[in-house]
Structures are given as structure tokens and as C-alpha cells.
Design a protein around this motif. Structure first.
Motif, short mmCIF file in Angstrom:
data_model
loop_
_atom_site.label_atom_id
_atom_site.label_comp_id
_atom_site.label_asym_id
_atom_site.label_seq_id
_atom_site.Cartn_x
_atom_site.Cartn_y
_atom_site.Cartn_z
N ALA A 43 42.47 60.68 1.39
CA ALA A 43 41.24 60.38 0.66
C ALA A 43 41.49 60.64 -0.82
O ALA A 43 41.42 61.78 -1.30
N LEU A 44 41.77 59.59 -1.57
CA LEU A 44 42.21 59.72 -2.96
C LEU A 44 41.12 59.35 -3.96
O LEU A 44 41.23 59.70 -5.14
N TYR A 45 40.09 58.66 -3.52
CA TYR A 45 39.09 58.08 -4.42
C TYR A 45 37.71 58.65 -4.10
O TYR A 45 37.34 58.78 -2.93
N HIS A 46 36.94 58.98 -5.13
CA HIS A 46 35.57 59.46 -4.95
C HIS A 46 34.59 58.41 -5.46
O HIS A 46 34.54 58.11 -6.66
N TYR A 47 33.83 57.87 -4.52
CA TYR A 47 32.84 56.83 -4.82
C TYR A 47 31.47 57.49 -4.92
O TYR A 47 30.97 58.05 -3.94
N ASN A 48 30.88 57.44 -6.10
CA ASN A 48 29.57 58.06 -6.32
C ASN A 48 28.46 57.08 -6.01
O ASN A 48 28.43 55.96 -6.54
N GLU A 73 31.08 61.83 2.57
CA GLU A 73 31.53 61.19 3.80
C GLU A 73 32.92 60.60 3.59
O GLU A 73 33.19 59.98 2.55
N TYR A 74 33.79 60.77 4.58
CA TYR A 74 35.14 60.21 4.51
C TYR A 74 35.13 58.79 5.06
O TYR A 74 34.48 58.50 6.06
N ASN A 75 35.84 57.91 4.38
CA ASN A 75 36.03 56.55 4.88
C ASN A 75 37.51 56.19 4.74
O ASN A 75 38.07 56.26 3.65
N GLY A 76 38.14 55.84 5.85
CA GLY A 76 39.55 55.50 5.80
C GLY A 76 40.14 55.44 7.19
O GLY A 76 39.45 55.66 8.19
N PHE A 77 41.42 55.12 7.25
CA PHE A 77 42.11 55.03 8.52
C PHE A 77 42.60 56.40 8.92
O PHE A 77 43.00 57.20 8.07
N PHE A 78 42.61 56.71 10.23
CA PHE A 78 42.86 58.07 10.69
C PHE A 78 44.33 58.48 10.66
O PHE A 78 44.65 59.66 10.79
N LYS A 79 45.24 57.51 10.51
CA LYS A 79 46.66 57.86 10.46
C LYS A 79 47.41 56.81 9.64
O LYS A 79 46.92 55.70 9.43
N LYS A 130 32.92 59.20 -0.03
CA LYS A 130 31.65 58.70 -0.57
C LYS A 130 30.77 59.90 -0.87
O LYS A 130 30.34 60.63 0.04
N ASP A 131 30.51 60.15 -2.15
CA ASP A 131 29.67 61.27 -2.58
C ASP A 131 28.26 60.76 -2.82
O ASP A 131 28.01 59.97 -3.75
#
Length: 341
Positions: free
Chosen positions: A210-215, A133-139, A121-122
Motif C-alpha cells: 500500500a504505497l498511495y494514500h487517497y484522500n 481502508e486498504y485496496n489492492g491485491f493480496f499477494k 483510502k483515507d
């Protein structure tokens, strides 16, 4: 050769972002894909920009349509998609160069019906990047649909799982189950679609990449943009999809087991609705505010949530009493006292 992945991008008033979005897709290290750009009746030059890309790259398909909203645009893309898998990208966002190759690697190595991946999240203010900020599952973790249902609130809180652009979908499931975005929804339209899709899935894989950048524009009040008279109906619709998903296998036992977590998750959705009434206090007619409060009073899901919390949280106890007595003015004044700053 048929494309392995279809990437669908709804385009509306995206003139200042669209180049970065499209370039990030066309520069993927994995090249066997099609890019469907849906011009949703945009009044700016976005549609023309899309046509220019189509002339340069035969992987680009442009579909022009009258304005109908993001769900309507995505549905157009679904109807013409030829890829084995489907990925949604918003026109003001972008993806990492290895996004498609990473996702394809996981589809080849694992049997799954959906891959849920991480995002960045940018946060911007006046076009300046404030923080990421990173958002996602840790493994990486592959789970069955039963595991997801039994621990759904945990995964929701850990990963988010609301946006459709965190998912790689299987086109066959979407087509065979006739799944489309609900174009009547303005709130939670992604989450509603995801839940209905997951109802027809067997295996789900979470990956930490983290493949996607959400502005996200910090100067824009995202909540204030949700000025909609049937906001209650939107929230109730996605609540129905959520309850249906969690209680899919056993209506009674599953509801009892997960009731506390479900209501705690649904409560902020309705709180968003209550705050929305206050945010528009200068631009929305009082009669419209009362109409939303009436809708809340008549909404069965809101009633269930209030019955769950009215005895433990004083604010909701008083609000529930006022709505039941149809004292909408006093209910509105209570909301002003609680939320307005």
C-alpha cells in the motif's frame, strides 16, 4: 544523469493539500526522479507554492498552463517527462516514503510493462480522519496480458484498477503508442487511459504494498460533482475501451465467454448515470435531463446492457420500454421512484 522515474502532479485549487503531497514525494528514499508539477490555471496560491519548491529543489519542474482539467494537465506532464517510468499523483493525496524505491526494486527484479500496487483510502469528515481502508491485491503476482484479459473482471473486482495512480507506467510504451488522457472525459478518464495502455503491455505485476494514500472527503457528494450533459458519452467511451481490451484477441469467442461478467460490471456505470439525473433534480433543467435520457436511448452500449438485463430485472425492463417509446417524462418519474430519497 537522467531521472529513473517521472512523477506528474496536476495542481488545481490544492492550497491546503499541496505541501503534504509534494513533501511526501521529495522525501522519498529513492532520489533519482523528477517531479513535474502542472499548474492547471489554479486561482489560489498553489501555483506560487509550486514555484517556491522548484527554487529549493532542482528535481522539481513547474509547468504553468491555462485551466483545462486534470487530463489536460497530465498530458502536459507526459509531453515533457524524461524518466524511464511514469507515476501520477493527485495534489490532494500523498505517497509513502518508500514508494519509489519499492517500485524500482520490482522493475529491477522482474521484466514487466506495468506495476499495479495497493493504496490506502483515507476517509475524512471536517478534516478528521474517520477510517482508512486498504485496496489492492493480496499477494505479489506476475501475469501475462492474456491471463489478464481472460480474468479481467476478477482482477477489476479484486484490485479496482481504475485510478492511474495505482500504476507505474513505462514511458516508452506511452510515447511509442502516442497515449494520452482523453481530455473530453470527466468520468472514468483514468480507467480509459489504463485500458488503452494495457492493450500494449505484455507482462503485468501486481504487488500488495500500500504505497498511495487517497484522500476522500465524506462530506462531499462525489456523484453530485459529476453534473455533465455528455455523461452518457463518457461512460460509452470507457465501455468501448473495456470491450476492446477484453475482446482484443478474439472478437467472437472472448465476447461470449465474458459477456455475463462484462455486462454486470458495466451496469453500475450506467446506473451511476441514472442516479446523476436525480441528484441534480433541483439545479438541472428538465430539458437537460430529457437530453441525457435521449442519449441513453441512442447509446449502443446502454442498449446492449439493457437487452441483457431487461428480462431479469423489472426496473430495467420498464425503463427500457419507456425509453424505446420516447416517454422521457415517465422514464424520469420512474427514476425518481427508484433512486430519490
Amino acid at each position: 544523469m537522467e531521472p529513473k522515474i517521472t512523477v506528474i502532479v496536476p495542481v488545481y485549487k490544492a492550497e491546503q493539500y499541496i505541501h503534504k503531497c509534494i513533501d511526501s514525494i521529495l522525501s522519498q528514499t529513492f532520489e533519482c526522479f523528477e517531479l513535474i508539477l502542472i499548474n492547471d490555471g489554479t486561482p489560489d496560491k498553489s501555483g506560487k507554492i509550486c514555484d517556491e519548491y522548484a527554487l529549493k529543489d532542482n528535481r522539481v519542474i513547474v509547468n504553468h498552463k491555462p485551466n483545462g482539467g486534470v487530463s489536460s494537465a497530465r498530458n502536459n506532464g507526459i509531453k515533457i517527462a524524461k524518466g524511464e517510468y511514469m507515476l501520477f499523483v493527485d495534489s490532494d493525496d500523498w505517497i509513502e516514503p518508500n514508494t519509489l524505491s519499492t517500485l524500482i526494486d520490482h522493475t529491477l527484479n522482474d521484466e514487466n510493462d506495468v506495476i499495479i500496487f495497493g493504496l490506502i483510502k483515507d476517509l475524512f469528515s471536517k478534516k478528521e480522519l474517520i477510517k482508512s481502508e486498504y485496496n489492492g491485491f493480496f499477494k505479489k503476482q506476475q501475469i501475462s496480458i492474456e491471463d489478464l484479459r481472460n480474468n479481467f473482471i476478477y482482477f477489476l473486482n479484486s484490485v479496482g484498477m481504475h485510478p492511474s495512480w495505482m500504476y507505474l507506467f513505462k514511458t516508452d510504451i506511452i510515447v511509442e503508442q502516442n497515449l494520452y488522457f482523453d481530455s473530453k472525459l470527466v468520468l472514468y478518464e483514468d480507467f480509459d487511459f489504463n485500458l488503452r495502455y494495457l492493450n500494449h503491455s505484455s507482462k503485468i505485476t501486481f504487488i500488495p504494498d500500500a504505497l498511495y494514500h487517497y484522500n476522500l472527503d465524506a462530506s462531499t457528494n462525489q456523484l453530485a460533482k459529476r453534473n455533465k450533459i455528455n455523461i452518457v458519452s463518457d461512460i460509452s467511451t470507457v465501455c468501448n475501451s473495456l470491450f476492446d481490451f477484453i475482446n482484443h484477441t478474439n472478437q467472437n469467442m472472448m465476447l461470449k465467454k465474458n459477456a455475463e461478467q462484462m455486462y454486470s460490471y458495466v451496469l453500475p456505470m450506467y446506473t451511476l448515470c441514472l442516479k446523476n439525473i436525480i441528484i441534480h433534480k433541483k439545479v438541472t433543467k428538465m430539458s437537460e435531463k430529457f437530453e441525457v435520457l435521449k442519449q441513453l436511448h441512442n447509446d449502443e452500449n446502454f442498449r446492449l446492457v439493457m437487452l441483457h438485463y431487461a428480462n431479469s430485472i423489472r426496473f430495467y425492463k420498464f425503463l427500457f420500454i419507456l425509453l424505446n417509446k420516447k416517454l422521457y417524462l415517465f422514464a424520469y418519474l420512474l427514476l425518481l421512484y427508484k433512486f430519490y430519497k
